[in-house]
Design a protein around this motif. Structure first.
Motif, short mmCIF file in Angstrom:
data_model
loop_
_atom_site.label_atom_id
_atom_site.label_comp_id
_atom_site.label_asym_id
_atom_site.label_seq_id
_atom_site.Cartn_x
_atom_site.Cartn_y
_atom_site.Cartn_z
N ASP A 26 -17.74 -7.46 -16.10
CA ASP A 26 -18.88 -7.46 -17.02
C ASP A 26 -19.12 -6.05 -17.54
OD1 ASP A 26 -19.34 -10.15 -16.78
OD2 ASP A 26 -20.90 -9.94 -15.26
N GLU A 27 -19.76 -5.95 -18.68
CA GLU A 27 -20.07 -4.65 -19.26
C GLU A 27 -20.86 -3.79 -18.27
OE1 GLU A 27 -22.41 -2.74 -23.13
OE2 GLU A 27 -22.04 -4.91 -22.98
N GLY A 28 -20.39 -2.57 -18.06
CA GLY A 28 -21.06 -1.64 -17.16
C GLY A 28 -20.67 -1.76 -15.71
N GLY A 38 -15.80 -1.95 -16.88
CA GLY A 38 -16.02 -2.93 -17.93
C GLY A 38 -16.68 -2.31 -19.15
N ILE A 39 -15.91 -2.10 -20.20
CA ILE A 39 -16.45 -1.51 -21.42
C ILE A 39 -17.32 -2.53 -22.15
CG2 ILE A 39 -15.84 -0.52 -23.66
CD1 ILE A 39 -13.37 0.66 -22.35
N THR A 40 -16.86 -3.77 -22.21
CA THR A 40 -17.67 -4.90 -22.68
C THR A 40 -17.43 -6.04 -21.70
OG1 THR A 40 -16.00 -5.99 -24.06
CG2 THR A 40 -17.25 -4.17 -25.06
N ASN A 41 -18.08 -7.18 -21.92
CA ASN A 41 -17.86 -8.33 -21.04
C ASN A 41 -16.43 -8.87 -21.13
OD1 ASN A 41 -20.48 -8.31 -20.07
ND2 ASN A 41 -21.22 -9.80 -21.56
N THR A 98 -11.79 -4.63 -20.25
CA THR A 98 -11.77 -3.79 -19.05
C THR A 98 -10.62 -2.80 -19.14
OG1 THR A 98 -12.76 -5.48 -17.63
CG2 THR A 98 -11.44 -3.81 -16.54
N HIS A 112 -22.27 -15.04 -18.28
CA HIS A 112 -21.26 -14.20 -18.93
C HIS A 112 -19.90 -14.88 -19.00
CE1 HIS A 112 -24.07 -10.93 -18.98
NE2 HIS A 112 -24.19 -10.93 -17.68
#
Length: 359
Positions: free
Chosen positions: A47-49, A94-97, A100, A252
């Motif tokens: 997931d993002e973050g 995770g740069i976006t959902n 990666t 997600h």
């Protein structure tokens, strides 16, 4: 900790080391983690973050070439080899959902390097024990973009792309002062490109299927040697032995066959004032791990005693505790089609831990 272990297999694992037999002298690429396969790269992404971490040891035991075989191949660039050991740390973010990026940092050790030599034309040939090599290997960076995420059917698909940088040691010498060949150096000295795809399918709340292919285009590196292009192909079944499973879709995206320490949002919502108990689960896995390896070329000349195709059947177990997982995999070679004379694998084992942190 809603989804911290959901995709650990394809994230951290997307660029972690997997030694395969056709390239017994050099590590391959595989997946390690907490939800899909252990060596097989699933299609799931962080997931993002979210941030993922993995540390593991991959140990390959080879059938050492006999003394008569080595003596019969003096001057043919044939070497004995006992083990290939990889100690690695992998990190992912995770740069976006659906996107990666991972990085793998390996330490590689090879033992039992033997060679038949004829030092004196008037004396019989002899087998020389050249000892071991060890050192920091080549760093691999891999991107994974998930372009399909069907929450209803539990189907996911992703593309893989990356690069291996020539960061490893390439100038190790043996006890006799001779430079080890490129195939025994911890690093290749070459820039290599990685291209592939991954797929995951939920078959039931407790069972999931994962598969991936990955092509590695090798450049020419140290000692004017190209170690040969590779094509990796893997498949895995993951079955939840015990621990929570569910068929609810996740905000997600679908869980990898929900084969992680199950997290139920509706239950968490009703118990918000309390601290959730740790999630414990056990997954049983069965993988098929294969690799085709082209012949290596030295100054443009192909080495007839290199390259080939190999397939392992690999059962494994993964224990999940909250956002941490530990795993073990044992590989048995069932296909070993090598070119010329090479040391062949007897068995392999892989053990490690991984964790996912963040939102």
């Amino acid at each position: 900790m809603a989804n911290r272990l959901r995709f650990a297999a394809a994230l951290v694992g997307s660029i972690t080391i997997g030694i395969t037999a056709a390239s017994a002298h050099h590590p391959g690429i595989g997946g390690i983690g907490g939800a899909g396969g252990i060596l097989t790269i699933g299609a799931g992404t962080l997931d993002e973050g979210q941030f993922a971490f993995s540390a593991f040891i991959d140990y390959l035991r080879l059938k050492q070439l006999s003394e008569p075989t080595l003596l019969a191949n003096v001057g043919n660039d044939v070497h004995g080899l006992q083990t290939v050991e990889s100690y690695a740390v992998a990190l992912a973010y995770g740069i976006t959902n659906d996107f990666t990026v991972s990085v793998r940092l390996p330490w590689v050790r090879r033992t039992g390097i033997l060679e038949g030599v004829q030092e004196d034309p008037t004396a019989p040939a002899m087998v020389r024990d050249r000892g071991n090599t060890s050192g920091f290997g080549d760093v691999t960076v891999l991107g994974q973009y998930r372009f399909l995420n069907n929450q209803v059917s539990g189907t996911q698909a992703a593309v893989l792309f990356g690069v291996k940088a020539p960061t490893g040691a390439t100038h190790l010498v043996d006890p006799f002062g001779e430079l080890f060949e490129a195939e025994f150096q911890p690093g290749s000295g070459s820039w290599d490109g990685l291209f592939g795809a991954a797929f995951s399918q939920r078959l039931s709340p407790a069972l999931s299927f994962h598969a991936n292919v990955l092509a590695i285009a090798n450049g020419t590196g140290t000692q004017n040697t190209n170690l040969g292009n590779r094509f990796l192909y893997n498949a895995a079944l993951s079955y939840r032995v015990f621990g929570e499973t569910t068929s609810e879709p996740h905000a997600h995206g679908p869980r990898d066959a929900y084969a992680y320490a199950g997290h139920n949002h509706s239950m968490m919502a009703t118990k918000a004032p309390t601290v959730a108990a740790p999630h414990v689960a056990l997954d049983a896995l069965l993988e098929v791990n294969g690799e085709w390896h082209d012949k290596q070329r030295i100054s443009g000349v192909s080495d007839p005693n290199s390259g080939g195709n190999t397939i392992f059947v690999s059962p494994g177990l993964r224990l999940t505790f909250d956002n941490w997982s530990s795993y073990v995999l044992v590989g048995i070679p069932v296909v070993n089609n090598y070119n010329g004379v090479q040391a062949t694998p007897a068995w392999r084992t892989l053990v490690g831990i991984s964790a996912v942190f963040g939102p």
